[in-house]
Design a protein around this motif. Structure first.
Motif, short mmCIF file in Angstrom:
data_model
loop_
_atom_site.label_atom_id
_atom_site.label_comp_id
_atom_site.label_asym_id
_atom_site.label_seq_id
_atom_site.Cartn_x
_atom_site.Cartn_y
_atom_site.Cartn_z
N SER A 17 -15.82 3.86 14.19
CA SER A 17 -15.12 2.98 13.25
C SER A 17 -14.46 3.80 12.15
N LEU A 18 -13.49 3.17 11.51
CA LEU A 18 -12.78 3.80 10.41
C LEU A 18 -12.22 2.70 9.52
N ARG A 19 -12.20 2.95 8.22
CA ARG A 19 -11.68 1.97 7.28
C ARG A 19 -10.51 2.57 6.51
N LEU A 20 -9.38 1.93 6.61
CA LEU A 20 -8.19 2.34 5.87
C LEU A 20 -8.06 1.51 4.60
N SER A 21 -7.51 2.13 3.58
CA SER A 21 -7.26 1.44 2.32
C SER A 21 -5.79 1.60 1.94
N CYS A 22 -5.31 0.66 1.18
CA CYS A 22 -3.95 0.72 0.66
C CYS A 22 -3.98 0.22 -0.77
N ALA A 23 -3.58 1.09 -1.69
CA ALA A 23 -3.52 0.74 -3.11
C ALA A 23 -2.11 0.32 -3.46
N THR A 28 4.12 -7.80 -9.93
CA THR A 28 2.99 -8.66 -9.57
C THR A 28 2.97 -8.93 -8.07
N LEU A 29 1.78 -8.89 -7.52
CA LEU A 29 1.62 -9.10 -6.09
C LEU A 29 1.20 -10.52 -5.76
N ALA A 30 1.21 -11.36 -6.75
CA ALA A 30 0.86 -12.76 -6.50
C ALA A 30 1.79 -13.33 -5.45
N TYR A 31 1.20 -14.02 -4.50
CA TYR A 31 1.92 -14.68 -3.40
C TYR A 31 2.57 -13.70 -2.44
N SER A 32 2.13 -12.45 -2.47
CA SER A 32 2.64 -11.48 -1.52
C SER A 32 1.87 -11.56 -0.21
N VAL A 33 2.51 -11.10 0.84
CA VAL A 33 1.88 -10.92 2.13
C VAL A 33 1.77 -9.42 2.37
N MET A 34 0.61 -8.98 2.79
CA MET A 34 0.40 -7.57 3.08
C MET A 34 0.18 -7.39 4.57
N GLY A 35 0.74 -6.33 5.10
CA GLY A 35 0.61 -6.09 6.53
C GLY A 35 0.26 -4.65 6.83
N TRP A 36 -0.33 -4.44 7.99
CA TRP A 36 -0.56 -3.11 8.54
C TRP A 36 0.30 -2.95 9.80
N PHE A 37 0.95 -1.82 9.88
CA PHE A 37 1.72 -1.46 11.06
C PHE A 37 1.27 -0.08 11.51
N ASP A 73 -8.37 -7.22 -1.78
CA ASP A 73 -8.98 -7.48 -3.07
C ASP A 73 -7.83 -7.66 -4.06
N THR A 74 -7.52 -8.92 -4.34
CA THR A 74 -6.35 -9.18 -5.19
C THR A 74 -6.58 -8.70 -6.61
N GLY A 75 -7.83 -8.71 -7.05
CA GLY A 75 -8.11 -8.25 -8.41
C GLY A 75 -7.85 -6.77 -8.59
N GLN A 76 -8.10 -6.01 -7.53
CA GLN A 76 -7.90 -4.56 -7.58
C GLN A 76 -6.61 -4.14 -6.91
N ASN A 77 -5.83 -5.10 -6.41
CA ASN A 77 -4.58 -4.80 -5.70
C ASN A 77 -4.82 -3.83 -4.55
N MET A 78 -5.84 -4.11 -3.76
CA MET A 78 -6.19 -3.26 -2.63
C MET A 78 -6.11 -4.04 -1.33
N LEU A 79 -5.71 -3.35 -0.29
CA LEU A 79 -5.65 -3.88 1.06
C LEU A 79 -6.50 -2.97 1.94
N PHE A 80 -7.22 -3.56 2.89
CA PHE A 80 -8.11 -2.78 3.74
C PHE A 80 -7.87 -3.13 5.21
N LEU A 81 -8.16 -2.16 6.05
CA LEU A 81 -8.15 -2.38 7.49
C LEU A 81 -9.42 -1.75 8.06
N GLN A 82 -10.36 -2.58 8.44
CA GLN A 82 -11.58 -2.10 9.08
C GLN A 82 -11.34 -2.05 10.57
N MET A 83 -11.46 -0.86 11.14
CA MET A 83 -11.20 -0.67 12.56
C MET A 83 -12.49 -0.28 13.26
#
Length: 123
Positions: A17-23, A28-37, A73-83
């Motif tokens: 397994s591996l966990r990716l993060s994106c800061a 403002t990121l309110a109402y944004s969609v985040m994606g992994w490619f 984590d919207t409070g920290q503006n972080m996106l994660f991908l657990q693989m």
């Protein structure tokens, strides 16, 4: 403008397994969609998964469904991908991306991109 910085890539063996993060930072990121490619050598960049701003809706590519999990984590503006249960064919550069609107698998619809992080899965 939105700035995105990925981290967490590396070399793992198949089945691990591996966990990716994106800061994210910037507007403002309110109402944004985040994606992994991801993009493997000689291949086009492909959709892995996406998540709405509040995390209420997620979407995954068929070949990662059940193995990968996206969260944010919207409070920290972080996106994660657990693989999990990684396969050699998951080897690629992984990118996070951001748009304001609905989730889409079309990479051209995402105006904001990170620089990518390399994931290598050995057999």
């Amino acid at each position: 403008q939105v700035q995105l910085v990925e981290s967490g890539g590396g070399l793992v063996q198949a089945g691990e397994s591996l966990r990716l993060s994106c800061a994210a930072s910037g507007r403002t990121l309110a109402y944004s969609v985040m994606g992994w490619f991801r993009q493997a050598p000689g291949h086009v960049r492909e959709f892995v998964g996406g998540i709405t701003w509040n995390g209420g809706v997620t979407s995954y590519a068929d070949d990662v469904k059940g193995r990968f999990t996206i969260s944010r984590d919207t409070g920290q503006n972080m996106l994660f991908l657990q693989m999990s249960s990684l396969k050699p064919e998951d080897t690629a550069i992984y990118y996070c991306a951001c748009r304001f609107g609905s989730i889409t698998r079309k990479k051209d619809m995402y105006p904001y991109w990170g620089q990518g992080t390399q994931v290598t899965v050995s057999s």
